[in-house]
Write a protein that holds these residues in place. Structure first.
Motif, PDB file in Angstrom:
ATOM      1  N   TRP A  23       0.952  -1.171  -0.057  1.00 52.58           N
ATOM      2  CA  TRP A  23      -0.016  -0.147   0.007  1.00 52.58           C
ATOM      3  C   TRP A  23       0.763   1.347   0.068  1.00 52.58           C
ATOM      4  O   TRP A  23       0.434   2.141  -0.859  1.00 52.58           O
ATOM      5  N   LEU A  24       1.927   1.252   0.717  1.00 47.90           N
ATOM      6  CA  LEU A  24       2.849   2.455   1.057  1.00 47.90           C
ATOM      7  C   LEU A  24       3.510   2.403  -0.546  1.00 47.90           C
ATOM      8  O   LEU A  24       3.739   3.681  -0.835  1.00 47.90           O
ATOM      9  N   LEU A  25       4.156   1.421  -0.808  1.00 46.89           N
ATOM     10  CA  LEU A  25       4.702   1.610  -2.454  1.00 46.89           C
ATOM     11  C   LEU A  25       3.931   2.112  -3.458  1.00 46.89           C
ATOM     12  O   LEU A  25       4.298   2.928  -4.240  1.00 46.89           O
ATOM     13  N   LEU A  26       2.654   1.679  -3.410  1.00 45.31           N
ATOM     14  CA  LEU A  26       1.608   2.518  -4.384  1.00 45.31           C
ATOM     15  C   LEU A  26       1.327   3.589  -4.322  1.00 45.31           C
ATOM     16  O   LEU A  26       0.806   4.465  -5.268  1.00 45.31           O
ATOM     17  N   ARG A  27       1.434   4.268  -2.897  1.00 47.66           N
ATOM     18  CA  ARG A  27       0.892   5.726  -2.803  1.00 47.66           C
ATOM     19  C   ARG A  27       2.437   6.588  -2.956  1.00 47.66           C
ATOM     20  O   ARG A  27       2.024   7.900  -3.153  1.00 47.66           O
ATOM     21  N   ILE A  28       3.523   5.983  -2.840  1.00 52.38           N
ATOM     22  CA  ILE A  28       4.874   6.837  -3.132  1.00 52.38           C
ATOM     23  C   ILE A  28       4.854   7.125  -4.915  1.00 52.38           C
ATOM     24  O   ILE A  28       4.552   6.301  -5.501  1.00 52.38           O
ATOM     25  N   MET A  30       6.564   7.458  -7.864  1.00 54.82           N
ATOM     26  CA  MET A  30       7.790   6.827  -8.357  1.00 54.82           C
ATOM     27  C   MET A  30       7.499   6.372  -9.936  1.00 54.82           C
ATOM     28  O   MET A  30       6.145   6.384 -10.324  1.00 54.82           O
ATOM     29  N   LYS A  31       8.723   5.909 -10.626  1.00 56.46           N
ATOM     30  CA  LYS A  31       8.275   5.433 -12.101  1.00 56.46           C
ATOM     31  C   LYS A  31       7.543   4.318 -11.695  1.00 56.46           C
ATOM     32  O   LYS A  31       7.796   3.258 -10.627  1.00 56.46           O
ATOM     33  N   PRO A  32       6.680   3.892 -12.715  1.00 60.40           N
ATOM     34  CA  PRO A  32       5.818   2.777 -12.466  1.00 60.40           C
ATOM     35  C   PRO A  32       6.699   1.281 -12.559  1.00 60.40           C
ATOM     36  O   PRO A  32       6.409   0.458 -11.892  1.00 60.40           O
ATOM     37  N   ILE A  33       7.761   1.395 -13.174  1.00 60.03           N
ATOM     38  CA  ILE A  33       8.682   0.147 -13.389  1.00 60.03           C
ATOM     39  C   ILE A  33       9.312  -0.122 -12.156  1.00 60.03           C
ATOM     40  O   ILE A  33       9.296  -1.386 -11.541  1.00 60.03           O
ATOM     41  N   LEU A  34       9.998   0.740 -11.374  1.00 59.94           N
ATOM     42  CA  LEU A  34      10.344   0.691 -10.047  1.00 59.94           C
ATOM     43  C   LEU A  34       9.327   0.017  -9.101  1.00 59.94           C
ATOM     44  O   LEU A  34       9.594  -0.639  -8.256  1.00 59.94           O
ATOM     45  N   ARG A  35       8.139   0.929  -9.275  1.00 63.78           N
ATOM     46  CA  ARG A  35       7.081   0.424  -8.280  1.00 63.78           C
ATOM     47  C   ARG A  35       6.661  -1.070  -8.457  1.00 63.78           C
ATOM     48  O   ARG A  35       6.740  -1.635  -7.611  1.00 63.78           O
ATOM     49  N   LEU A  36       6.724  -1.305  -9.822  1.00 66.41           N
ATOM     50  CA  LEU A  36       6.441  -2.837  -9.876  1.00 66.41           C
ATOM     51  C   LEU A  36       7.367  -3.931  -9.449  1.00 66.41           C
ATOM     52  O   LEU A  36       7.071  -4.853  -8.770  1.00 66.41           O
ATOM     53  N   VAL A  37       8.954  -3.455  -9.592  1.00 66.92           N
ATOM     54  CA  VAL A  37       9.910  -4.245  -8.802  1.00 66.92           C
ATOM     55  C   VAL A  37       9.947  -4.305  -7.494  1.00 66.92           C
ATOM     56  O   VAL A  37      10.222  -5.427  -7.147  1.00 66.92           O
TER      57      VAL A  37
END
Length: 59
Positions: A23-28, A30-37
């Motif tokens: 949840w926190l990662l999805l709210r920050i 950042m670039k979508p690929i970094l978020r996915l990784v």
């Protein structure tokens, strides 16, 4: 399998902390690929921890 209350508490803690991390990662922002990784890394860590606690795959 003989689960006691400590096992259920540990499972809830693992799943709850993983859900909070995702949840926190999805709210920050950042670039979508970094978020996915990063989300993939969190989920992989949860699965490895779960497997280790269940059957001890690293022994």
């Amino acid at each position: 399998m003989d689960w006691d209350s400590a096992d259920y508490i540990m499972a809830a803690a693992i799943l709850g902390s993983a859900a909070l991390a995702v949840w926190l990662l999805l709210r920050i922002r950042m670039k979508p690929i970094l978020r996915l990784v990063l989300v993939f890394a969190v989920l992989t860590a949860v699965l490895l921890l779960w497997a280790e606690l269940a059957v001890g795959i690293f022994h």
